[in-house]
Design a protein around this motif. Structure first.
Motif, PDB file in Angstrom:
ATOM      1  N   TRP A  13       0.574 111.318 -32.006  1.00 19.27           N
ATOM      2  CA  TRP A  13       0.187 111.210 -30.606  1.00 19.27           C
ATOM      3  C   TRP A  13      -1.328 111.220 -30.491  1.00 19.27           C
ATOM      4  O   TRP A  13      -2.020 111.650 -31.417  1.00 19.27           O
ATOM      5  CB  TRP A  13       0.803 112.356 -29.799  1.00 19.27           C
ATOM      6  CG  TRP A  13       2.301 112.249 -29.716  1.00 19.27           C
ATOM      7  CD1 TRP A  13       3.214 113.038 -30.331  1.00 19.27           C
ATOM      8  CD2 TRP A  13       3.046 111.259 -28.993  1.00 19.27           C
ATOM      9  NE1 TRP A  13       4.495 112.612 -30.030  1.00 19.27           N
ATOM     10  CE2 TRP A  13       4.412 111.529 -29.211  1.00 19.27           C
ATOM     11  CE3 TRP A  13       2.693 110.172 -28.187  1.00 19.27           C
ATOM     12  CZ2 TRP A  13       5.434 110.752 -28.647  1.00 19.27           C
ATOM     13  CZ3 TRP A  13       3.717 109.406 -27.622  1.00 19.27           C
ATOM     14  CH2 TRP A  13       5.053 109.701 -27.854  1.00 19.27           C
ATOM     15  N   THR A  44      11.083 109.131 -29.941  1.00 21.30           N
ATOM     16  CA  THR A  44       9.857 108.490 -30.427  1.00 21.30           C
ATOM     17  C   THR A  44      10.201 107.440 -31.479  1.00 21.30           C
ATOM     18  O   THR A  44       9.672 106.328 -31.457  1.00 21.30           O
ATOM     19  CB  THR A  44       8.891 109.544 -31.003  1.00 21.30           C
ATOM     20  OG1 THR A  44       8.577 110.486 -29.979  1.00 21.30           O
ATOM     21  CG2 THR A  44       7.621 108.903 -31.525  1.00 21.30           C
ATOM     22  N   ARG A  47      11.646 104.453 -29.729  1.00 17.77           N
ATOM     23  CA  ARG A  47      10.596 103.720 -29.002  1.00 17.77           C
ATOM     24  C   ARG A  47       9.725 102.930 -29.969  1.00 17.77           C
ATOM     25  O   ARG A  47       9.265 101.828 -29.636  1.00 17.77           O
ATOM     26  CB  ARG A  47       9.770 104.687 -28.166  1.00 17.77           C
ATOM     27  CG  ARG A  47      10.561 105.248 -26.985  1.00 17.77           C
ATOM     28  CD  ARG A  47       9.774 106.225 -26.160  1.00 17.77           C
ATOM     29  NE  ARG A  47       8.629 105.539 -25.550  1.00 17.77           N
ATOM     30  CZ  ARG A  47       7.559 106.174 -25.092  1.00 17.77           C
ATOM     31  NH1 ARG A  47       7.469 107.497 -25.166  1.00 17.77           N
ATOM     32  NH2 ARG A  47       6.571 105.495 -24.535  1.00 17.77           N
ATOM     33  N   LEU A  53       6.116 101.752 -28.667  1.00 22.33           N
ATOM     34  CA  LEU A  53       5.017 102.477 -29.288  1.00 22.33           C
ATOM     35  C   LEU A  53       4.635 101.754 -30.569  1.00 22.33           C
ATOM     36  O   LEU A  53       5.460 101.026 -31.148  1.00 22.33           O
ATOM     37  CB  LEU A  53       5.428 103.915 -29.633  1.00 22.33           C
ATOM     38  CG  LEU A  53       5.795 104.837 -28.484  1.00 22.33           C
ATOM     39  CD1 LEU A  53       6.347 106.163 -29.024  1.00 22.33           C
ATOM     40  CD2 LEU A  53       4.582 105.095 -27.596  1.00 22.33           C
TER      41      LEU A  53
END
Length: 93
Positions: A13, A44, A47, A53
């Protein structure tokens, strides 16, 4: 042939918190599920697979269609999961 493969994928992140580091795995063709405790990075990972992402390192390859139900999805009580995912017979990719 895998439907989804991760090769040396890392992701962190913006605050520097690492989620994955050098992840390599493959998901075979067919229906699969991702199960794990809360906060481990399941959403995550999905994604990343969907391209929402971008990994900080490594590559992700897909073949065929991918679909998932986000954890914050609000469905009507009459909605069928196969319709929401677009995998009902006769659905177009």
């Amino acid at each position: 042939m895998p439907t989804l493969s991760f090769s040396h994928v890392s992701f962190a992140w913006p605050d520097g918190r690492r989620v994955f580091d050098d992840l390599t795995t493959a998901v075979p063709e067919g229906l699969s599920a991702l199960v794990g405790r809360n906060g481990i990075g399941k959403s995550t990972l999905l994604r990343l697979a969907l391209g929402e992402l971008t990994p900080t390192a490594g590559t992700i390859s897909t073949a065929g269609r991918l679909a998932y139900v986000p954890q914050d999805l609000i469905l009507g009580v009459d909605a069928r999961v196969i319709d929401v995912l677009g995998v009902a017979p006769g659905s177009t990719p």
